[in-house]
Design an enzyme around this catalytic site. Structure first.
Site, mmCIF file in Angstrom:
data_model
loop_
_atom_site.group_PDB
_atom_site.id
_atom_site.type_symbol
_atom_site.label_atom_id
_atom_site.label_comp_id
_atom_site.label_asym_id
_atom_site.label_seq_id
_atom_site.Cartn_x
_atom_site.Cartn_y
_atom_site.Cartn_z
ATOM 1 N N GLY A 190 34.253 101.397 27.040
ATOM 2 C CA GLY A 190 35.264 100.840 27.919
ATOM 3 C C GLY A 190 36.466 101.742 28.030
ATOM 4 O O GLY A 190 36.609 102.519 28.973
ATOM 5 N N MET A 232 26.740 95.873 17.590
ATOM 6 C CA MET A 232 28.193 95.854 17.775
ATOM 7 C C MET A 232 28.832 96.785 16.740
ATOM 8 O O MET A 232 28.601 96.640 15.543
ATOM 9 C CB MET A 232 28.741 94.440 17.613
ATOM 10 C CG MET A 232 28.361 93.471 18.720
ATOM 11 S SD MET A 232 28.918 93.971 20.374
ATOM 12 C CE MET A 232 30.691 94.141 20.141
ATOM 13 N N SER A 268 31.980 99.638 30.256
ATOM 14 C CA SER A 268 32.309 98.223 30.219
ATOM 15 C C SER A 268 33.488 97.942 31.133
ATOM 16 O O SER A 268 34.578 98.496 30.948
ATOM 17 C CB SER A 268 32.661 97.786 28.794
ATOM 18 O OG SER A 268 33.206 96.482 28.805
ATOM 19 N N HIS A 314 26.234 91.111 28.827
ATOM 20 C CA HIS A 314 26.308 90.844 27.394
ATOM 21 C C HIS A 314 27.017 89.512 27.201
ATOM 22 O O HIS A 314 28.225 89.410 27.413
ATOM 23 C CB HIS A 314 27.072 92.002 26.728
ATOM 24 C CG HIS A 314 27.323 91.833 25.267
ATOM 25 N ND1 HIS A 314 28.224 92.616 24.580
ATOM 26 C CD2 HIS A 314 26.796 90.989 24.348
ATOM 27 C CE1 HIS A 314 28.243 92.273 23.317
ATOM 28 N NE2 HIS A 314 27.391 91.269 23.148
ATOM 29 N N MET A 340 28.608 86.912 25.126
ATOM 30 C CA MET A 340 29.253 86.560 23.857
ATOM 31 C C MET A 340 29.732 85.123 23.983
ATOM 32 O O MET A 340 30.930 84.829 24.005
ATOM 33 C CB MET A 340 30.403 87.533 23.577
ATOM 34 C CG MET A 340 29.904 88.923 23.190
ATOM 35 S SD MET A 340 31.220 90.149 23.120
ATOM 36 C CE MET A 340 31.259 90.657 24.844
ATOM 37 N N HIS A 345 28.229 97.601 32.379
ATOM 38 C CA HIS A 345 28.179 96.634 31.290
ATOM 39 C C HIS A 345 29.207 95.545 31.541
ATOM 40 O O HIS A 345 30.392 95.830 31.752
ATOM 41 C CB HIS A 345 28.464 97.341 29.959
ATOM 42 C CG HIS A 345 28.251 96.488 28.752
ATOM 43 N ND1 HIS A 345 27.004 96.254 28.212
ATOM 44 C CD2 HIS A 345 29.137 95.811 27.969
ATOM 45 C CE1 HIS A 345 27.121 95.482 27.136
ATOM 46 N NE2 HIS A 345 28.413 95.192 26.973
ATOM 47 N N ASP A 402 30.885 92.262 29.953
ATOM 48 C CA ASP A 402 31.124 91.505 28.724
ATOM 49 C C ASP A 402 31.628 90.113 29.071
ATOM 50 O O ASP A 402 32.735 89.943 29.585
ATOM 51 C CB ASP A 402 32.174 92.214 27.871
ATOM 52 C CG ASP A 402 31.623 93.459 27.185
ATOM 53 O OD1 ASP A 402 30.598 93.338 26.496
ATOM 54 O OD2 ASP A 402 32.228 94.528 27.330
ATOM 55 N N MET A 460 32.812 86.532 27.737
ATOM 56 C CA MET A 460 33.382 85.915 26.535
ATOM 57 C C MET A 460 33.874 84.516 26.854
ATOM 58 O O MET A 460 34.440 84.286 27.923
ATOM 59 C CB MET A 460 34.547 86.767 26.028
ATOM 60 C CG MET A 460 34.191 88.205 25.737
ATOM 61 S SD MET A 460 35.651 89.112 25.192
ATOM 62 C CE MET A 460 34.934 90.748 24.939
ATOM 63 N N ASP A 476 28.017 99.327 21.015
ATOM 64 C CA ASP A 476 29.098 98.746 21.821
ATOM 65 C C ASP A 476 30.314 98.524 20.936
ATOM 66 O O ASP A 476 30.263 97.732 19.992
ATOM 67 C CB ASP A 476 28.618 97.415 22.405
ATOM 68 C CG ASP A 476 29.657 96.743 23.290
ATOM 69 O OD1 ASP A 476 30.761 97.285 23.453
ATOM 70 O OD2 ASP A 476 29.351 95.651 23.819
#
Length: 228
Positions: free
Chosen positions: A198, A140, A11, A69, A71, A36, A38, A40, A176
């Site tokens: 990560g 998660m 990540s 991903h 979120m 990956h 992320d 947010m 994750d």
């Protein structure tokens, strides 16, 4: 017993944001299978990371699978932007909107592989009705929003529940949050084959990335009886 290939997906949330491009190149060289990303929004989760333009900027720097991903909520208005930016996979949360079927259908219509994610407080059964629309289920193993959190061991039971629900469908299980060599074996034994990591990959700087990735891969492989 045959297993899905082991996939290590570092990540970039844990990377040096001032050196994003260099970090992606370094992870590629170090043996990352996927990258990956992320995303947010400060609404669905209590943090803000980056948007589709960052994905677009990074896309030319690696041929690795970009595992995006989301979120964010609402998610549907942004799917096309991330697909056009270069996402290979787009994962949406089961909790992010009222029309999960529609979101997953839209991801596939955009030419991306579709994933569905589950927060720790959401049972595996919440995605039972969409398994025919997904290529991966992301469990998660921390509450989403921040990197560097401790792995939630009770989520191993959820991984096993998802594995049982999938049965013989060609769906992979991704974990994750807090994933590293100390728990990758337990995750693999429960049914996971994709490991988002990560802090455990990016610690020590670029010279350490290859060894960090290898340590997670070896722990998972050992649990599956693939190494001695």
């Amino acid at each position: 017993m045959s297993f899905a290939p082991l996939i290590i997906a570092p990540s970039i949330l844990a990377s040096d944001f001032a050196r994003f491009g260099e970090e992606v190149r370094a992870l590629d060289v170090a043996g990352a299978d996927w990258i990956h990303l992320d995303v947010m929004d400060g609404h669905f989760v209590p943090n803000i990371s980056f948007g589709p333009e960052v994905v677009r900027a990074l896309r030319p720097l690696s041929a690795r699978t970009f595992d995006v991903h989301l979120m964010i909520a609402p998610v549907d208005p942004y799917l096309e932007a991330f697909a056009k930016a270069g996402a290979d996979h787009i994962t949406v949360h089961a909790e992010a909107g009222p029309h999960l079927h529609r979101s997953l259908q839209a991801v596939r219509a955009l030419g991306c592989r579709a994933g569905v994610a589950l927060n720790p407080g959401t049972p595996a059964s919440a995605v039972a009705h969409v398994l025919d629309l997904v290529d991966l289920v992301l469990v998660m193993t921390v509450n989403p929003g921040f990197g560097g959190q401790a792995f939630l061991a009770p989520m191993l039971d959820k991984v096993a529940d998802v594995k049982a629900m999938i049965a013989d469908r060609p769906i992979v299980i991704e974990v994750d949050g807090g994933v590293g060599p100390d728990n990758a074996g337990a995750c693999a034994a429960a049914g996971a084959s994709v490991f988002v990591a990560g802090s455990s990959v990016l610690r020590g700087g670029p010279d350490a990335y290859a060894d960090n990735i290898a340590a997670i891969r070896e722990a998972a492989a050992l649990a599956r009886g693939e190494m001695v």
